[in-house]
Design a protein around this motif. Sequence first.
Motif, PDB file in Angstrom:
ATOM      1  N   GLU A 236       0.837  -1.204   0.000  1.00  0.00           N
ATOM      2  CA  GLU A 236       0.000   0.000   0.000  1.00  0.00           C
ATOM      3  C   GLU A 236       0.870   1.251   0.000  1.00  0.00           C
ATOM      4  N   GLU A 237       1.938   1.209   0.818  1.00  0.00           N
ATOM      5  CA  GLU A 237       2.855   2.348   0.901  1.00  0.00           C
ATOM      6  C   GLU A 237       3.548   2.588  -0.439  1.00  0.00           C
TER       7      GLU A 237
ATOM      8  N   VAL B  44       3.581  13.945  -9.658  1.00  0.00           N
ATOM      9  CA  VAL B  44       4.615  14.965  -9.838  1.00  0.00           C
ATOM     10  C   VAL B  44       4.995  15.067 -11.324  1.00  0.00           C
ATOM     11  N   LEU B  45       4.894  13.929 -12.023  1.00  0.00           N
ATOM     12  CA  LEU B  45       5.207  13.893 -13.452  1.00  0.00           C
ATOM     13  C   LEU B  45       3.948  14.122 -14.300  1.00  0.00           C
ATOM     14  N   ALA B  46       2.941  14.739 -13.683  1.00  0.00           N
ATOM     15  CA  ALA B  46       1.721  15.200 -14.353  1.00  0.00           C
ATOM     16  C   ALA B  46       0.723  14.109 -14.673  1.00  0.00           C
ATOM     17  N   TYR B  47       0.919  12.899 -14.139  1.00  0.00           N
ATOM     18  CA  TYR B  47      -0.055  11.849 -14.423  1.00  0.00           C
ATOM     19  C   TYR B  47      -1.155  11.844 -13.372  1.00  0.00           C
ATOM     20  N   THR B  48      -2.417  11.780 -13.815  1.00  0.00           N
ATOM     21  CA  THR B  48      -3.545  11.898 -12.887  1.00  0.00           C
ATOM     22  C   THR B  48      -4.474  10.690 -12.853  1.00  0.00           C
TER      23      THR B  48
ATOM     24  N   GLU C 190       4.247   5.550  -5.492  1.00  0.00           N
ATOM     25  CA  GLU C 190       4.177   5.505  -6.948  1.00  0.00           C
ATOM     26  C   GLU C 190       3.165   6.543  -7.459  1.00  0.00           C
ATOM     27  N   ALA C 191       2.017   6.623  -6.808  1.00  0.00           N
ATOM     28  CA  ALA C 191       0.987   7.575  -7.207  1.00  0.00           C
ATOM     29  C   ALA C 191       1.514   9.005  -7.080  1.00  0.00           C
ATOM     30  N   HIS C 192       2.245   9.258  -5.986  1.00  0.00           N
ATOM     31  CA  HIS C 192       2.795  10.584  -5.753  1.00  0.00           C
ATOM     32  C   HIS C 192       3.837  10.920  -6.830  1.00  0.00           C
ATOM     33  N   ARG C 193       4.712   9.946  -7.100  1.00  0.00           N
ATOM     34  CA  ARG C 193       5.776  10.150  -8.091  1.00  0.00           C
ATOM     35  C   ARG C 193       5.173  10.456  -9.456  1.00  0.00           C
TER      36      ARG C 193
ATOM     37  N   LYS D 168      10.608   1.320 -18.749  1.00  0.00           N
ATOM     38  CA  LYS D 168       9.194   1.437 -18.427  1.00  0.00           C
ATOM     39  C   LYS D 168       8.878   2.904 -18.185  1.00  0.00           C
ATOM     40  N   VAL D 169       7.631   3.261 -18.417  1.00  0.00           N
ATOM     41  CA  VAL D 169       7.199   4.645 -18.202  1.00  0.00           C
ATOM     42  C   VAL D 169       7.571   5.098 -16.789  1.00  0.00           C
ATOM     43  N   GLY D 170       8.191   6.285 -16.711  1.00  0.00           N
ATOM     44  CA  GLY D 170       8.571   6.844 -15.418  1.00  0.00           C
ATOM     45  C   GLY D 170       9.926   6.384 -14.913  1.00  0.00           C
ATOM     46  N   GLN D 171      10.560   5.477 -15.627  1.00  0.00           N
ATOM     47  CA  GLN D 171      11.866   4.962 -15.186  1.00  0.00           C
ATOM     48  C   GLN D 171      12.958   5.999 -15.433  1.00  0.00           C
TER      49      GLN D 171
END
Length: 242
Positions: free
Chosen positions: A89-90, A101-105, A95-98, A198-201
Motif C-alpha cells: 500500500e505504501e 509529480v510527473l503530471a499523471y492523474t 508511486e501515485a505521488h511520483r 518502463k514509463v517513469g523509469q
Amino acid sequence: MGTTRTGGVRRRRRLARAVAAAAVLVGTAVPLALPTAAAAVPQPDSHSDSAASPAVADPAEKAALLLERRVRQRERVLRSITVRAANYEEVKEDEAHRLAVLAYTGPLADVTHVLPLAGYRLSATYGLAGPHWEHDHTGLDFAAPLGTTLVAVGDGVVTSVADSGAYGLRTIITLRDGTEVWYCHQLSAEVEPGDEVKVGQPVGALGSTGNSTGPHLHLEVRPPGIGPVDPMSWLEALELAP
Ligand SMILES: [Zn+2]
C-alpha cells in the motif's frame, strides 16, 4: 566379504548372548540395540537440539516435532507475506505521488505516458527562431537544476546513448509505436542502448552539455517517418500539460 549367511547369523546370536550376559553382570536391563554414545552420555551443553534429541526415538513424537517445525516455518512465511502486503500500500502511494509529480492523474494501472521530469520551467518552445539556433528550435526546453532526474515518457527501448555534438549527451528512447524521444544536453545517462525502459523509469540526469547556455532538457519528439513535431502538442494529446 567371505562371510556366509549362516556365519553372520551365528555371529549376531553370539553378540546377543554376550549383551545378555553383560546385562546380568551389571544387573540392569540393557536393550539389545546398543545406545549411541551421544544418547548414553548426558551432554552438558544446552544446544537447542539437545533437549529434543532423547525424545526423537519415539516415531510419534518425531513426527510431532517435524510437524511443529513445519508450522513454525509456515508462520514465518505468513508473517513475511503480511509485512509485504502492508508495504505494498505504501509503495502504491509513493508511486501515485511520483507519477502525480510527473503530471499523471489517472488510475495507476492505466499510466502510459508521463512528463520527462518534474520541477522545471519551460525556457523555450518549439519552432522559435533565434540567435541560439541555426534553424528553428526543434524541441521543447525544460530548465531545471543540474542533475534533475529525467524519466522515460513511455515504455520503450533505448536506441542510442551518445555524445551528439550540439545536442550534447543525448539518449534516444524509441517508444512502442516507433516514436523517438530525444533527451539532449544530459549530464549523465543511466541506461544503455538495448535497455527496455518502463514509463517513469529514470534514464539520466539533466545537464548542460553540447550547445547549451544553462542546465536544461531539450526534448525532441520524432514520430516514425516524420521529422520533429512540437513536443507540447504531442504531450497535450496524451493529456499531459507541460
Ligand atoms: Zn532546446
